[in-house]
Design an enzyme around this catalytic site. Structure first.
Site, PDB file in Angstrom:
ATOM      1  N   GLY A  46      54.731  56.857  80.931  1.00  0.00           N
ATOM      2  CA  GLY A  46      55.671  57.313  81.950  1.00  0.00           C
ATOM      3  C   GLY A  46      56.064  56.293  83.000  1.00  0.00           C
ATOM      4  O   GLY A  46      57.100  56.413  83.634  1.00  0.00           O
ATOM      5  N   GLU A  91      51.328  53.854  88.744  1.00  0.00           N
ATOM      6  CA  GLU A  91      51.347  55.142  88.050  1.00  0.00           C
ATOM      7  C   GLU A  91      52.656  55.861  88.354  1.00  0.00           C
ATOM      8  O   GLU A  91      53.250  55.670  89.416  1.00  0.00           O
ATOM      9  CB  GLU A  91      50.118  55.926  88.546  1.00  0.00           C
ATOM     10  CG  GLU A  91      50.002  57.390  88.219  1.00  0.00           C
ATOM     11  CD  GLU A  91      49.737  57.693  86.758  1.00  0.00           C
ATOM     12  OE1 GLU A  91      50.551  57.272  85.932  1.00  0.00           O
ATOM     13  OE2 GLU A  91      48.740  58.398  86.476  1.00  0.00           O
ATOM     14  N   ASP A  92      53.132  56.694  87.440  1.00  0.00           N
ATOM     15  CA  ASP A  92      54.382  57.421  87.675  1.00  0.00           C
ATOM     16  C   ASP A  92      54.195  58.521  88.716  1.00  0.00           C
ATOM     17  O   ASP A  92      54.922  58.596  89.708  1.00  0.00           O
ATOM     18  CB  ASP A  92      54.961  57.991  86.363  1.00  0.00           C
ATOM     19  CG  ASP A  92      53.947  58.768  85.534  1.00  0.00           C
ATOM     20  OD1 ASP A  92      52.803  58.991  85.993  1.00  0.00           O
ATOM     21  OD2 ASP A  92      54.288  59.173  84.402  1.00  0.00           O
ATOM     22  N   ASP A 116      49.232  63.968  90.309  1.00  0.00           N
ATOM     23  CA  ASP A 116      49.312  65.426  90.379  1.00  0.00           C
ATOM     24  C   ASP A 116      47.927  65.947  90.793  1.00  0.00           C
ATOM     25  O   ASP A 116      47.598  65.954  91.976  1.00  0.00           O
ATOM     26  CB  ASP A 116      49.762  65.907  88.991  1.00  0.00           C
ATOM     27  CG  ASP A 116      50.051  67.392  88.909  1.00  0.00           C
ATOM     28  OD1 ASP A 116      50.573  67.960  89.874  1.00  0.00           O
ATOM     29  OD2 ASP A 116      49.757  67.989  87.856  1.00  0.00           O
ATOM     30  N   THR A 117      47.088  66.349  89.846  1.00  0.00           N
ATOM     31  CA  THR A 117      45.732  66.777  90.207  1.00  0.00           C
ATOM     32  C   THR A 117      44.878  65.594  90.670  1.00  0.00           C
ATOM     33  O   THR A 117      43.888  65.772  91.368  1.00  0.00           O
ATOM     34  CB  THR A 117      45.015  67.422  89.004  1.00  0.00           C
ATOM     35  OG1 THR A 117      44.894  66.452  87.966  1.00  0.00           O
ATOM     36  CG2 THR A 117      45.773  68.636  88.503  1.00  0.00           C
ATOM     37  N   GLY A 118      45.252  64.381  90.243  1.00  0.00           N
ATOM     38  CA  GLY A 118      44.474  63.188  90.585  1.00  0.00           C
ATOM     39  C   GLY A 118      43.394  62.879  89.557  1.00  0.00           C
ATOM     40  O   GLY A 118      42.741  61.834  89.633  1.00  0.00           O
ATOM     41  N   THR A 147      43.525  62.089  86.294  1.00  0.00           N
ATOM     42  CA  THR A 147      43.771  60.898  85.463  1.00  0.00           C
ATOM     43  C   THR A 147      43.456  59.637  86.250  1.00  0.00           C
ATOM     44  O   THR A 147      42.702  58.766  85.795  1.00  0.00           O
ATOM     45  CB  THR A 147      45.253  60.860  84.996  1.00  0.00           C
ATOM     46  OG1 THR A 147      45.559  62.094  84.364  1.00  0.00           O
ATOM     47  CG2 THR A 147      45.504  59.700  84.050  1.00  0.00           C
ATOM     48  N   LEU A 148      44.031  59.549  87.432  1.00  0.00           N
ATOM     49  CA  LEU A 148      43.853  58.363  88.257  1.00  0.00           C
ATOM     50  C   LEU A 148      42.389  58.147  88.633  1.00  0.00           C
ATOM     51  O   LEU A 148      41.897  57.018  88.642  1.00  0.00           O
ATOM     52  CB  LEU A 148      44.708  58.524  89.515  1.00  0.00           C
ATOM     53  CG  LEU A 148      44.871  57.298  90.369  1.00  0.00           C
ATOM     54  CD1 LEU A 148      45.397  56.135  89.539  1.00  0.00           C
ATOM     55  CD2 LEU A 148      45.818  57.604  91.512  1.00  0.00           C
ATOM     56  N   LYS A 187      52.160  64.526  94.363  1.00  0.00           N
ATOM     57  CA  LYS A 187      52.202  65.972  94.635  1.00  0.00           C
ATOM     58  C   LYS A 187      50.890  66.357  95.303  1.00  0.00           C
ATOM     59  O   LYS A 187      49.981  66.879  94.661  1.00  0.00           O
ATOM     60  CB  LYS A 187      52.350  66.747  93.312  1.00  0.00           C
ATOM     61  CG  LYS A 187      53.718  66.616  92.672  1.00  0.00           C
ATOM     62  CD  LYS A 187      53.992  67.707  91.650  1.00  0.00           C
ATOM     63  CE  LYS A 187      53.549  67.324  90.283  1.00  0.00           C
ATOM     64  NZ  LYS A 187      54.067  68.225  89.214  1.00  0.00           N
ATOM     65  N   PHE A 189      57.652  70.749  88.536  1.00  0.00           N
ATOM     66  CA  PHE A 189      57.513  69.920  87.348  1.00  0.00           C
ATOM     67  C   PHE A 189      58.778  69.077  87.246  1.00  0.00           C
ATOM     68  O   PHE A 189      59.873  69.613  87.127  1.00  0.00           O
ATOM     69  CB  PHE A 189      57.317  70.758  86.085  1.00  0.00           C
ATOM     70  CG  PHE A 189      56.986  69.885  84.902  1.00  0.00           C
ATOM     71  CD1 PHE A 189      55.696  69.427  84.708  1.00  0.00           C
ATOM     72  CD2 PHE A 189      57.981  69.499  84.005  1.00  0.00           C
ATOM     73  CE1 PHE A 189      55.395  68.585  83.639  1.00  0.00           C
ATOM     74  CE2 PHE A 189      57.679  68.657  82.935  1.00  0.00           C
ATOM     75  CZ  PHE A 189      56.388  68.205  82.745  1.00  0.00           C
ATOM     76  N   ASP A 224      58.403  62.742  81.298  1.00  0.00           N
ATOM     77  CA  ASP A 224      58.900  63.456  80.124  1.00  0.00           C
ATOM     78  C   ASP A 224      58.553  64.933  80.126  1.00  0.00           C
ATOM     79  O   ASP A 224      57.695  65.407  80.883  1.00  0.00           O
ATOM     80  CB  ASP A 224      58.299  62.842  78.858  1.00  0.00           C
ATOM     81  CG  ASP A 224      56.827  63.237  78.667  1.00  0.00           C
ATOM     82  OD1 ASP A 224      56.045  63.103  79.631  1.00  0.00           O
ATOM     83  OD2 ASP A 224      56.474  63.699  77.566  1.00  0.00           O
ATOM     84  N   ARG A 265      62.712  60.892  79.408  1.00  0.00           N
ATOM     85  CA  ARG A 265      62.196  59.690  80.097  1.00  0.00           C
ATOM     86  C   ARG A 265      63.328  58.732  80.466  1.00  0.00           C
ATOM     87  O   ARG A 265      63.208  57.957  81.410  1.00  0.00           O
ATOM     88  CB  ARG A 265      61.215  58.935  79.184  1.00  0.00           C
ATOM     89  CG  ARG A 265      59.905  59.652  78.938  1.00  0.00           C
ATOM     90  CD  ARG A 265      58.904  58.659  78.355  1.00  0.00           C
ATOM     91  NE  ARG A 265      57.788  59.286  77.666  1.00  0.00           N
ATOM     92  CZ  ARG A 265      56.669  59.695  78.246  1.00  0.00           C
ATOM     93  NH1 ARG A 265      56.529  59.580  79.541  1.00  0.00           N
ATOM     94  NH2 ARG A 265      55.701  60.228  77.531  1.00  0.00           N
TER      95      ARG A 265
END
Ligand code: 5GP
Length: 177
Positions: free
Chosen positions: A45, A100-101, A104-106, A108-109, A132, A153, A160, A166
């Site tokens: 992304g 990072e694109d 959100d919840t954090g 992944t990061l 977010k 969203f 995507d 994208r």
């Protein structure tokens, strides 16, 4: 699910994105002057943001990419992260900047930060185009934020929905209803 561009409501125009990215690039160039920096893009992304941010950052640095997958797919993050493609260079003792694109919840990061911190970089910061904050489930530092947005969203400019949208040059809210 049928996907259609007519369900996308513009949120950030191409002009707004480019103006803000110039500002971020100028700030990053200032902060990393005379430092050995590696700009790390999290695929897929991030690709348009990464390209524009890297070109707005008037410094000499290395670029490297990493691809992680969070299990589950769809519109929710699960917190289980698997490294699909790793960096092609060492970050030990170097200044690493994750790009990072969207955060959100954090989850992944947070996982990616832990993986990279294990490699003992001189420093580790994060730049995200979108944030977010109301969705955060784990506290994670984001040092450079393009835009803070509400809980929508969004698609476009790298983001995507099931692999589509994208390539849109702007960011829009996808309304499935
Ligand atoms: P997190 O782990 O912070 O919940 O989610 C990070 C990843 O979830 C992002 O890199 C992105 O791939 C995906 N994501 C989160 N929010 C959105 C969104 O609004 N739109 C799209 N297309 N992907 C999102």
């Amino acid at each position: 699910m049928t996907m259609s561009r007519s369900r996308i409501y513009p949120l950030l125009t191409q002009e707004q994105l480019q103006k803000r990215i110039q500002e971020l690039g100028a700030q990053i160039a200032k902060d990393y002057a005379n430092k050995d920096m590696v700009m790390i893009g999290l695929l897929n992304g991030v690709y348009p943001f990464f390209a524009d941010l890297a070109r707005s950052t008037d410094l000499d640095f290395e670029v490297s990419f990493m691809r992680v997958a969070s299990y589950g797919g769809g519109m929710e993050s699960t917190g289980e992260v698997k490294v699909i493609q790793d960096l092609d260079s060492s970050i030990r003792g170097r200044h690493a900047l994750i790009v990072e694109d969207i955060v959100d919840t954090g989850l992944t990061l947070d996982k990616v930060r832990k993986i990279l911190l294990d490699r003992e970089p001189a420093s580790l910061r994060v730049a995200a185009l979108l944030d977010k904050p109301s969705r955060r489930r784990v506290e994670v530092p984001v040092d450079y934020v393009g835009f803070s947005i509400e809980d929508h969203f969004v698609v476009g400019y790298g983001l995507d929905l099931d692999g589509k949208f994208r390539n849109l040059p702007y960011v829009g809210i996808y309304n499935p209803a």
